[in-house]
Design a protein around this motif. Sequence first.
Motif, PDB file in Angstrom:
ATOM      1  N   ASP A  41       0.860  -1.194   0.000  1.00 56.86           N
ATOM      2  CA  ASP A  41       0.000   0.000   0.000  1.00 56.86           C
ATOM      3  C   ASP A  41       0.893   1.241   0.000  1.00 56.86           C
ATOM      4  O   ASP A  41       1.013   1.948   0.996  1.00 56.86           O
ATOM      5  N   PHE A  42       1.499   1.503  -1.153  1.00 61.17           N
ATOM      6  CA  PHE A  42       2.501   2.565  -1.225  1.00 61.17           C
ATOM      7  C   PHE A  42       1.882   3.957  -1.116  1.00 61.17           C
ATOM      8  O   PHE A  42       2.504   4.876  -0.587  1.00 61.17           O
ATOM      9  N   ARG A  43       0.672   4.139  -1.611  1.00 58.42           N
ATOM     10  CA  ARG A  43       0.040   5.459  -1.563  1.00 58.42           C
ATOM     11  C   ARG A  43      -0.142   5.923  -0.113  1.00 58.42           C
ATOM     12  O   ARG A  43       0.225   7.047   0.247  1.00 58.42           O
ATOM     13  N   THR A  44      -0.705   5.062   0.725  1.00 56.84           N
ATOM     14  CA  THR A  44      -0.901   5.417   2.128  1.00 56.84           C
ATOM     15  C   THR A  44       0.437   5.524   2.849  1.00 56.84           C
ATOM     16  O   THR A  44       0.636   6.384   3.716  1.00 56.84           O
ATOM     17  N   ALA A  45       1.381   4.652   2.473  1.00 53.05           N
ATOM     18  CA  ALA A  45       2.719   4.698   3.082  1.00 53.05           C
ATOM     19  C   ALA A  45       3.393   6.031   2.806  1.00 53.05           C
ATOM     20  O   ALA A  45       4.038   6.619   3.689  1.00 53.05           O
ATOM     21  N   VAL A  46       3.246   6.527   1.580  1.00 54.17           N
ATOM     22  CA  VAL A  46       3.824   7.830   1.231  1.00 54.17           C
ATOM     23  C   VAL A  46       3.240   8.924   2.123  1.00 54.17           C
ATOM     24  O   VAL A  46       3.970   9.766   2.662  1.00 54.17           O
ATOM     25  N   ASP A  47       1.931   8.906   2.302  1.00 54.23           N
ATOM     26  CA  ASP A  47       1.285   9.922   3.141  1.00 54.23           C
ATOM     27  C   ASP A  47       1.837   9.892   4.565  1.00 54.23           C
ATOM     28  O   ASP A  47       2.122  10.935   5.159  1.00 54.23           O
ATOM     29  N   LYS A  48       1.966   8.694   5.114  1.00 58.20           N
ATOM     30  CA  LYS A  48       2.470   8.553   6.481  1.00 58.20           C
ATOM     31  C   LYS A  48       3.898   9.092   6.595  1.00 58.20           C
ATOM     32  O   LYS A  48       4.230   9.836   7.526  1.00 58.20           O
ATOM     33  N   LEU A  49       4.756   8.727   5.647  1.00 54.73           N
ATOM     34  CA  LEU A  49       6.159   9.100   5.745  1.00 54.73           C
ATOM     35  C   LEU A  49       6.396  10.568   5.419  1.00 54.73           C
ATOM     36  O   LEU A  49       7.288  11.199   5.992  1.00 54.73           O
ATOM     37  N   LEU A  50       5.606  11.138   4.516  1.00 53.41           N
ATOM     38  CA  LEU A  50       5.735  12.570   4.263  1.00 53.41           C
ATOM     39  C   LEU A  50       5.254  13.373   5.471  1.00 53.41           C
ATOM     40  O   LEU A  50       5.814  14.434   5.784  1.00 53.41           O
ATOM     41  N   THR A  51       4.254  12.871   6.165  1.00 53.81           N
ATOM     42  CA  THR A  51       3.834  13.513   7.417  1.00 53.81           C
ATOM     43  C   THR A  51       4.953  13.425   8.448  1.00 53.81           C
ATOM     44  O   THR A  51       5.253  14.395   9.164  1.00 53.81           O
ATOM     45  N   ALA A  52       5.609  12.262   8.505  1.00 51.22           N
ATOM     46  CA  ALA A  52       6.746  12.097   9.424  1.00 51.22           C
ATOM     47  C   ALA A  52       7.878  13.054   9.064  1.00 51.22           C
ATOM     48  O   ALA A  52       8.521  13.632   9.948  1.00 51.22           O
ATOM     49  N   CYS A  53       8.128  13.252   7.766  1.00 48.99           N
ATOM     50  CA  CYS A  53       9.168  14.193   7.336  1.00 48.99           C
ATOM     51  C   CYS A  53       8.830  15.625   7.760  1.00 48.99           C
ATOM     52  O   CYS A  53       9.715  16.393   8.137  1.00 48.99           O
ATOM     53  N   ALA A  54       7.561  15.978   7.677  1.00 48.15           N
ATOM     54  CA  ALA A  54       7.141  17.311   8.102  1.00 48.15           C
ATOM     55  C   ALA A  54       7.326  17.483   9.603  1.00 48.15           C
ATOM     56  O   ALA A  54       7.698  18.567  10.084  1.00 48.15           O
ATOM     57  N   GLU A  55       7.086  16.408  10.362  1.00 51.73           N
ATOM     58  CA  GLU A  55       7.264  16.456  11.814  1.00 51.73           C
ATOM     59  C   GLU A  55       8.745  16.458  12.190  1.00 51.73           C
ATOM     60  O   GLU A  55       9.131  17.037  13.205  1.00 51.73           O
ATOM     61  N   ALA A  56       9.567  15.783  11.395  1.00 50.18           N
ATOM     62  CA  ALA A  56      11.007  15.637  11.700  1.00 50.18           C
ATOM     63  C   ALA A  56      11.819  15.958  10.447  1.00 50.18           C
ATOM     64  O   ALA A  56      12.356  15.062   9.798  1.00 50.18           O
ATOM     65  N   PRO A  57      11.919  17.255  10.089  1.00 49.02           N
ATOM     66  CA  PRO A  57      12.530  17.639   8.806  1.00 49.02           C
ATOM     67  C   PRO A  57      14.045  17.469   8.740  1.00 49.02           C
ATOM     68  O   PRO A  57      14.638  17.708   7.690  1.00 49.02           O
ATOM     69  N   ARG A  58      14.667  17.043   9.837  1.00 52.27           N
ATOM     70  CA  ARG A  58      16.111  16.804   9.821  1.00 52.27           C
ATOM     71  C   ARG A  58      16.450  15.381  10.270  1.00 52.27           C
ATOM     72  O   ARG A  58      17.538  15.125  10.769  1.00 52.27           O
ATOM     73  N   ASN A  59      15.511  14.477  10.094  1.00 56.70           N
ATOM     74  CA  ASN A  59      15.725  13.091  10.484  1.00 56.70           C
ATOM     75  C   ASN A  59      16.086  12.283   9.237  1.00 56.70           C
ATOM     76  O   ASN A  59      15.222  11.945   8.429  1.00 56.70           O
ATOM     77  N   PRO A  60      17.372  11.965   9.042  1.00 54.07           N
ATOM     78  CA  PRO A  60      17.792  11.330   7.784  1.00 54.07           C
ATOM     79  C   PRO A  60      17.177   9.957   7.559  1.00 54.07           C
ATOM     80  O   PRO A  60      16.870   9.596   6.423  1.00 54.07           O
ATOM     81  N   ARG A  61      16.986   9.179   8.617  1.00 50.25           N
ATOM     82  CA  ARG A  61      16.420   7.835   8.425  1.00 50.25           C
ATOM     83  C   ARG A  61      15.007   7.924   7.870  1.00 50.25           C
ATOM     84  O   ARG A  61      14.646   7.204   6.933  1.00 50.25           O
ATOM     85  N   ILE A  62      14.208   8.807   8.434  1.00 47.90           N
ATOM     86  CA  ILE A  62      12.828   8.946   7.972  1.00 47.90           C
ATOM     87  C   ILE A  62      12.798   9.482   6.539  1.00 47.90           C
ATOM     88  O   ILE A  62      12.007   9.027   5.707  1.00 47.90           O
ATOM     89  N   MET A  63      13.677  10.437   6.237  1.00 46.91           N
ATOM     90  CA  MET A  63      13.703  10.981   4.877  1.00 46.91           C
ATOM     91  C   MET A  63      14.101   9.914   3.859  1.00 46.91           C
ATOM     92  O   MET A  63      13.522   9.834   2.773  1.00 46.91           O
ATOM     93  N   MET A  64      15.064   9.069   4.207  1.00 46.96           N
ATOM     94  CA  MET A  64      15.463   8.005   3.284  1.00 46.96           C
ATOM     95  C   MET A  64      14.344   6.985   3.113  1.00 46.96           C
ATOM     96  O   MET A  64      14.117   6.488   2.002  1.00 46.96           O
ATOM     97  N   ASN A  65      13.634   6.668   4.187  1.00 48.38           N
ATOM     98  CA  ASN A  65      12.478   5.773   4.067  1.00 48.38           C
ATOM     99  C   ASN A  65      11.414   6.380   3.153  1.00 48.38           C
ATOM    100  O   ASN A  65      10.796   5.687   2.337  1.00 48.38           O
ATOM    101  N   ALA A  66      11.201   7.692   3.307  1.00 45.66           N
ATOM    102  CA  ALA A  66      10.193   8.370   2.477  1.00 45.66           C
ATOM    103  C   ALA A  66      10.580   8.306   1.004  1.00 45.66           C
ATOM    104  O   ALA A  66       9.732   8.039   0.134  1.00 45.66           O
TER     105      ALA A  66
END
Length: 558
Positions: free
Chosen positions: A473-498
């Motif tokens: 379910d990549f569409r929903t996964a993208v939404d979750k991870l982009l929200t995480a990136c907005a919450e943590a804009p300097r977290n490299p692990r989350i950005m790479m997952n996104a």
Amino acid sequence: MAVDSGVNPASASEAFIDYSALRALVVEDYPGMRNALRLSLTNFGIVKVQLAANAAEAIYQVKQKSYDFILCDFNLGDGRDGQQLLEELRHSHLISLETVFMMVTAESYYEKVVATAELAPDDYMIKPFSPEVLRSRLESILLRKRAFRDVYRHFQAQELEAAIAGCDKLIQGKPKYLVDALRFKGELLVTLGRFEEAEALYQQVISMRAIPWARLGLSRALHLQNKDEAAEDVLRDVMEQAPEMVAAYDLLSDVCLARKDAPAAQVALEKGVAISARTVRRQQKLGEIAHTNGDLDTARTAFSNVLEKGRHSVFVTPGDFGNLCRVQMEQGDLQGAADTLKKNKSTLQASPEGQLVMAVTQGMVHVKSGNLKEATKAVEEAIDLRERGTRGDASLMLDMAGTCMASGRHDEADGIVAEVARNAHDSEALLARARKIYDEAGRTEAGASVLAVATADVRKLNNEGVVLAQRGDFRTAVDKLLTACAEAPRNPRIMMNAVWVILKYIDQAGMDETMIEAARRHLDEAERQAPGHARLAGLRLQLKDVESRFGIQRRSPA
């Protein structure tokens, strides 16, 4: 009757160098020597020669036009030396791999210069030398770079598979460059995360000849596969056979850290620093590990060396000044911290990040001196800089949180700690330091709540995104991870997952320009936050593959 000369015309053509077509830059602080070096070049046909008296002039010239050959003296007087110039040119991508960079040095300095090298030039010329010796050495390098031209161009275009294919072609067809091609291929395999293949390649080289760089490469490939005991055995052997190979001590420190042995990591770096004390990044790492180990004297010496020996290095950041001041204050030397700020005031005031270091550190000094009125002023300046978007490294931001707390600005402190925690939700060392700040302020319960909420939100979004992606379910996964990136804009692990999930989504659903731009943006930021991370090259390759398949061209900067 035709006479067979025995010379293959194609080979002769490959070996011919038109020196008159080369553009050369000579960097030397003494006018007489500058002219002598230019004359040496003209003696064998290099007539397009530009001169520079120092590193700043050289950088200006390189930004105006490209050069085929840079001949640079190591000692350039005041300012950056030749090694620091090379580091800046390569780090800032101002010269390509095809550009020849040769360092000129006196024999008495040669050993020190080589040991200091963070990035090695193509060759060293020991004074005095004749034009013929210079021509011979330059010709050898130019021919090698010509042979590797396609490999270099693929590499610089991030076409790493094509670069590997180019290495294979050289391995098969150019025996003269076999070892060079194997070495470059090994580095490419490591960059792509193909560690088992890299291990096999380095074993192949070692079976041919026990070259120190091959054993170092083998130990790195083993370490990246979490085979740290085997990696350490190889490294110990390297250091016994080639004790001057300082990169082995750096890698050994990484292996020790992976095995949770920070004291041994510090010992390894101390041995490396004993060989090469001028290398900025080694001193930075030693200071950080020594500080973690509670060895404040070693940390202070290392951070002082970063600023003194790397005064003009591209690798020195405003955070380095904050690191030294932090250690000085922990030693009770408030005057030393104040003197560090005063001595480097003009440097720090030159950037918002430097201004933040000054404001936070001044606040800490005033708090520890009991001068709460001045501390409040400094805190207000730091808060103003933060509200305008200025950030420092995580350690500086925790310093700022502690100073805010000491000044009664609890809400600001909690916000800063929450931001640090979101961006480093998996760093136990930083979270432990944050807890300590709350404990010392008598706000243990408040700290536990702030950290729990901040890390839980980001961790939940990240984990949900990864699980959804694994289910397809990549569409929903993208939404979750982009929200995480907005919450943590300097977290490299989350950005790479996104980025990974976005590319999977595009594979499934087709091109989405908004998504591809988000992938580019987050991948660039991840690289800024975690340069050299093992996942970055693979993600770059996946991004380039998606762009290529959908015919997307990157827009050139305006």
